[in-house]
Design a protein around this motif. Structure first.
Motif, PDB file in Angstrom:
ATOM      1  N   ASP A  56      42.949  39.131  34.270  1.00  0.00           N
ATOM      2  CA  ASP A  56      43.409  39.190  35.654  1.00  0.00           C
ATOM      3  C   ASP A  56      44.167  37.903  35.970  1.00  0.00           C
ATOM      4  O   ASP A  56      43.717  36.806  35.617  1.00  0.00           O
ATOM      5  CB  ASP A  56      42.226  39.322  36.615  1.00  0.00           C
ATOM      6  CG  ASP A  56      41.539  40.682  36.536  1.00  0.00           C
ATOM      7  OD1 ASP A  56      42.136  41.632  36.003  1.00  0.00           O
ATOM      8  OD2 ASP A  56      40.400  40.788  37.017  1.00  0.00           O
ATOM      9  N   ILE A  57      45.316  38.043  36.622  1.00  0.00           N
ATOM     10  CA  ILE A  57      46.149  36.898  37.002  1.00  0.00           C
ATOM     11  C   ILE A  57      46.364  36.983  38.508  1.00  0.00           C
ATOM     12  O   ILE A  57      47.044  37.898  38.988  1.00  0.00           O
ATOM     13  CB  ILE A  57      47.506  36.913  36.264  1.00  0.00           C
ATOM     14  CG1 ILE A  57      47.310  36.944  34.741  1.00  0.00           C
ATOM     15  CG2 ILE A  57      48.359  35.720  36.685  1.00  0.00           C
ATOM     16  CD1 ILE A  57      48.593  37.181  33.949  1.00  0.00           C
ATOM     17  N   PRO A  58      45.783  36.062  39.271  1.00  0.00           N
ATOM     18  CA  PRO A  58      45.965  36.114  40.729  1.00  0.00           C
ATOM     19  C   PRO A  58      47.373  35.701  41.153  1.00  0.00           C
ATOM     20  O   PRO A  58      48.055  34.951  40.452  1.00  0.00           O
ATOM     21  CB  PRO A  58      44.925  35.126  41.260  1.00  0.00           C
ATOM     22  CG  PRO A  58      44.512  34.289  40.110  1.00  0.00           C
ATOM     23  CD  PRO A  58      44.871  35.013  38.845  1.00  0.00           C
ATOM     24  N   ALA A  59      47.806  36.210  42.307  1.00  0.00           N
ATOM     25  CA  ALA A  59      49.112  35.848  42.866  1.00  0.00           C
ATOM     26  C   ALA A  59      49.209  34.335  42.954  1.00  0.00           C
ATOM     27  O   ALA A  59      48.255  33.663  43.330  1.00  0.00           O
ATOM     28  CB  ALA A  59      49.287  36.473  44.247  1.00  0.00           C
ATOM     29  N   GLY A  60      50.354  33.797  42.578  1.00  0.00           N
ATOM     30  CA  GLY A  60      50.592  32.359  42.617  1.00  0.00           C
ATOM     31  C   GLY A  60      50.284  31.641  41.314  1.00  0.00           C
ATOM     32  O   GLY A  60      50.726  30.514  41.102  1.00  0.00           O
TER      33      GLY A  60
ATOM     34  N   ALA B 167      53.144  34.507  39.144  1.00  0.00           N
ATOM     35  CA  ALA B 167      52.773  35.826  39.663  1.00  0.00           C
ATOM     36  C   ALA B 167      53.083  35.897  41.151  1.00  0.00           C
ATOM     37  O   ALA B 167      52.726  34.991  41.902  1.00  0.00           O
ATOM     38  CB  ALA B 167      51.301  36.100  39.404  1.00  0.00           C
ATOM     39  N   THR B 168      53.749  36.965  41.578  1.00  0.00           N
ATOM     40  CA  THR B 168      54.054  37.165  42.989  1.00  0.00           C
ATOM     41  C   THR B 168      53.070  38.137  43.642  1.00  0.00           C
ATOM     42  O   THR B 168      53.120  38.364  44.839  1.00  0.00           O
ATOM     43  CB  THR B 168      55.488  37.696  43.175  1.00  0.00           C
ATOM     44  OG1 THR B 168      55.630  38.903  42.428  1.00  0.00           O
ATOM     45  CG2 THR B 168      56.521  36.671  42.703  1.00  0.00           C
ATOM     46  N   ALA B 169      52.190  38.703  42.832  1.00  0.00           N
ATOM     47  CA  ALA B 169      51.151  39.623  43.296  1.00  0.00           C
ATOM     48  C   ALA B 169      49.973  39.487  42.340  1.00  0.00           C
ATOM     49  O   ALA B 169      50.121  38.951  41.235  1.00  0.00           O
ATOM     50  CB  ALA B 169      51.669  41.058  43.290  1.00  0.00           C
ATOM     51  N   ASP B 170      48.806  39.954  42.753  1.00  0.00           N
ATOM     52  CA  ASP B 170      47.665  39.978  41.842  1.00  0.00           C
ATOM     53  C   ASP B 170      47.992  40.944  40.706  1.00  0.00           C
ATOM     54  O   ASP B 170      48.510  42.044  40.940  1.00  0.00           O
ATOM     55  CB  ASP B 170      46.399  40.449  42.558  1.00  0.00           C
ATOM     56  CG  ASP B 170      45.881  39.450  43.578  1.00  0.00           C
ATOM     57  OD1 ASP B 170      46.236  38.250  43.470  1.00  0.00           O
ATOM     58  OD2 ASP B 170      45.129  39.857  44.471  1.00  0.00           O
ATOM     59  N   ILE B 171      47.701  40.530  39.475  1.00  0.00           N
ATOM     60  CA  ILE B 171      47.986  41.342  38.297  1.00  0.00           C
ATOM     61  C   ILE B 171      46.673  41.610  37.588  1.00  0.00           C
ATOM     62  O   ILE B 171      45.961  40.690  37.202  1.00  0.00           O
ATOM     63  CB  ILE B 171      48.967  40.621  37.340  1.00  0.00           C
ATOM     64  CG1 ILE B 171      50.261  40.242  38.072  1.00  0.00           C
ATOM     65  CG2 ILE B 171      49.262  41.496  36.130  1.00  0.00           C
ATOM     66  CD1 ILE B 171      51.172  39.312  37.287  1.00  0.00           C
ATOM     67  N   GLU B 172      46.353  42.872  37.411  1.00  0.00           N
ATOM     68  CA  GLU B 172      45.109  43.270  36.761  1.00  0.00           C
ATOM     69  C   GLU B 172      45.253  43.217  35.236  1.00  0.00           C
ATOM     70  O   GLU B 172      46.325  43.503  34.687  1.00  0.00           O
ATOM     71  CB  GLU B 172      44.771  44.696  37.192  1.00  0.00           C
ATOM     72  CG  GLU B 172      43.427  45.190  36.741  1.00  0.00           C
ATOM     73  CD  GLU B 172      43.128  46.586  37.266  1.00  0.00           C
ATOM     74  OE1 GLU B 172      42.342  47.284  36.601  1.00  0.00           O
ATOM     75  OE2 GLU B 172      43.665  46.970  38.318  1.00  0.00           O
ATOM     76  N   LYS B 173      44.193  42.849  34.569  1.00  0.00           N
ATOM     77  CA  LYS B 173      44.169  42.828  33.099  1.00  0.00           C
ATOM     78  C   LYS B 173      44.654  44.177  32.569  1.00  0.00           C
ATOM     79  O   LYS B 173      44.237  45.230  33.049  1.00  0.00           O
ATOM     80  CB  LYS B 173      42.738  42.551  32.614  1.00  0.00           C
ATOM     81  CG  LYS B 173      42.608  42.555  31.108  1.00  0.00           C
ATOM     82  CD  LYS B 173      41.174  42.291  30.694  1.00  0.00           C
ATOM     83  CE  LYS B 173      41.032  42.342  29.189  1.00  0.00           C
ATOM     84  NZ  LYS B 173      39.647  42.049  28.758  1.00  0.00           N
TER      85      LYS B 173
END
Length: 110
Positions: A54-58, A71-77
């Motif tokens: 998981d990669i959080p926004a920012g 990341a400009t949005a939360d990205i799920e694994k």
């Protein structure tokens, strides 16, 4: 068909799909993550990135062991990581390109 994705550097939080990975399919990781696997949450086009966690926004997007974007949005694994959820730190125009085709959206063609 055996699906594979390449993690270039141990610091990377994305891997590159070496073939298209359909949604729900598992891909074997090679390179710095040899022996591990990841399940795609959505279709990952060949040559595109998928999130290894998981990669959080920012948060920084790392590939080749270096920061390539944010990341400009939360990205799920297991999700597709491309221009629709990240901003390139190398290409100022990337936010004006279509995420799928790469066509500029800020230019009118007649």
């Amino acid at each position: 068909m055996k699906r594979r994705a390449f993690r270039i550097n141990a610091k990377d939080n994305v891997a590159t799909a070496l073939s298209e990975i359909p949604a729900g399919e598992e891909a074997e990781l090679i390179g710095e993550a040899a022996g591990e696997a990841i399940r795609a949450q959505e279709r990952i086009p060949i040559g595109h990135k998928l999130a290894l966690r998981d990669i959080p926004a920012g948060e920084e997007i790392r590939k080749y062991g270096i920061v390539i974007g944010r990341a400009t949005a939360d990205i799920e694994k297991g999700s597709w990581v491309h221009l629709h959820v990240m901003k390139s730190l190398y290409d100022e125009r990337s936010e004006h390109l279509d995420a799928v085709t790469g066509t500029p959206k800020d230019i009118k063609y007649e």
